[in-house]
Scaffold this motif. Sequence first.
Motif, PDB file in Angstrom:
ATOM      1  N   SER A  96      55.204  31.614  52.625  1.00  0.00           N
ATOM      2  CA  SER A  96      55.884  31.486  53.911  1.00  0.00           C
ATOM      3  C   SER A  96      57.307  31.037  53.630  1.00  0.00           C
ATOM      4  O   SER A  96      57.561  30.310  52.677  1.00  0.00           O
ATOM      5  N   SER A  97      58.221  31.490  54.461  1.00  0.00           N
ATOM      6  CA  SER A  97      59.623  31.174  54.241  1.00  0.00           C
ATOM      7  C   SER A  97      60.359  31.102  55.568  1.00  0.00           C
ATOM      8  O   SER A  97      60.002  31.784  56.526  1.00  0.00           O
ATOM      9  N   LEU A  98      61.402  30.290  55.590  1.00  0.00           N
ATOM     10  CA  LEU A  98      62.292  30.232  56.746  1.00  0.00           C
ATOM     11  C   LEU A  98      63.473  31.182  56.570  1.00  0.00           C
ATOM     12  O   LEU A  98      64.318  31.291  57.449  1.00  0.00           O
ATOM     13  N   ILE A  99      63.498  31.870  55.436  1.00  0.00           N
ATOM     14  CA  ILE A  99      64.586  32.806  55.126  1.00  0.00           C
ATOM     15  C   ILE A  99      64.249  34.174  55.717  1.00  0.00           C
ATOM     16  O   ILE A  99      63.133  34.665  55.576  1.00  0.00           O
ATOM     17  N   ASN A 100      65.242  34.830  56.360  1.00  0.00           N
ATOM     18  CA  ASN A 100      64.982  36.149  56.931  1.00  0.00           C
ATOM     19  C   ASN A 100      64.845  37.193  55.813  1.00  0.00           C
ATOM     20  O   ASN A 100      65.172  36.938  54.657  1.00  0.00           O
ATOM     21  N   ASN A 137      52.623  24.188  66.026  1.00  0.00           N
ATOM     22  CA  ASN A 137      52.954  25.062  64.906  1.00  0.00           C
ATOM     23  C   ASN A 137      54.455  25.223  64.764  1.00  0.00           C
ATOM     24  O   ASN A 137      55.205  24.834  65.653  1.00  0.00           O
ATOM     25  N   ALA A 138      54.863  25.783  63.656  1.00  0.00           N
ATOM     26  CA  ALA A 138      56.262  26.135  63.412  1.00  0.00           C
ATOM     27  C   ALA A 138      56.289  27.588  62.955  1.00  0.00           C
ATOM     28  O   ALA A 138      55.437  28.025  62.193  1.00  0.00           O
ATOM     29  N   ALA A 139      57.257  28.341  63.414  1.00  0.00           N
ATOM     30  CA  ALA A 139      57.366  29.760  63.082  1.00  0.00           C
ATOM     31  C   ALA A 139      57.905  29.942  61.666  1.00  0.00           C
ATOM     32  O   ALA A 139      58.842  29.254  61.250  1.00  0.00           O
ATOM     33  N   VAL A 140      57.292  30.845  60.920  1.00  0.00           N
ATOM     34  CA  VAL A 140      57.731  31.179  59.562  1.00  0.00           C
ATOM     35  C   VAL A 140      57.634  32.692  59.368  1.00  0.00           C
ATOM     36  O   VAL A 140      57.008  33.395  60.155  1.00  0.00           O
ATOM     37  N   ASN A 141      58.258  33.186  58.311  1.00  0.00           N
ATOM     38  CA  ASN A 141      58.087  34.566  57.866  1.00  0.00           C
ATOM     39  C   ASN A 141      57.114  34.551  56.712  1.00  0.00           C
ATOM     40  O   ASN A 141      57.210  33.702  55.817  1.00  0.00           O
ATOM     41  N   TYR A 142      56.167  35.484  56.704  1.00  0.00           N
ATOM     42  CA  TYR A 142      55.234  35.627  55.588  1.00  0.00           C
ATOM     43  C   TYR A 142      55.646  36.824  54.748  1.00  0.00           C
ATOM     44  O   TYR A 142      55.922  37.904  55.282  1.00  0.00           O
TER      45      TYR A 142
END
Length: 182
Positions: A29-33, A172-177
């Motif tokens: 999981s990452s907060l980076i686009n 929850n917190a939104a992330v990119n998988y």
Amino acid sequence: MLSKSDLDQIQVELDKLIPKHMPVGTIISSLINYHQFVDIVGDEIGFNKETSKWAPADGRDVTGSLYYKYNNGEAHVPDLRGVFLRGLNTFDDSEEKPVLEAQMDMDGLRKVGRIQNDSIKKHEHPIQGTANSAGGGEPVITLGLFHGGTTIRLGNNNKAEPIGELETRPKNAAVNYYIKIN
């Protein structure tokens, strides 16, 4: 967009945290686009299922990738947008320690990457009522549906008035998988 020196510094930090030989099928999981992620991990601009190392976990076709080869010909990565990850009950049949009932997936053996629909556990709410005679006529029955100490008034057709949001969810917190495919 990040500068070249910022990207280089991030890459140094990532090399410390993420092994270069992370196995295919690994999800992070990452907060980076996605565009920044591609720069950081050294993938080409523009996704190529046969050469890109990572893919967004968005259900895309990855036929021809190592993920496809090692995951029994699974042509698509799982679409993990908007869902939580949940560990399976067992990794293999030789597992010595069974999962605790309190954390067991009640659907039992499921295939890796498959989505499980949302659900609310079966439960009950007590209904309490009183009857009053108004002026010697028919008794008037007042009912209250109690949920966690709060009275919920009955609406039309003797149904409880709707309460809550559009879904049941934990904080929850939104992330990119992203998933390793090559």
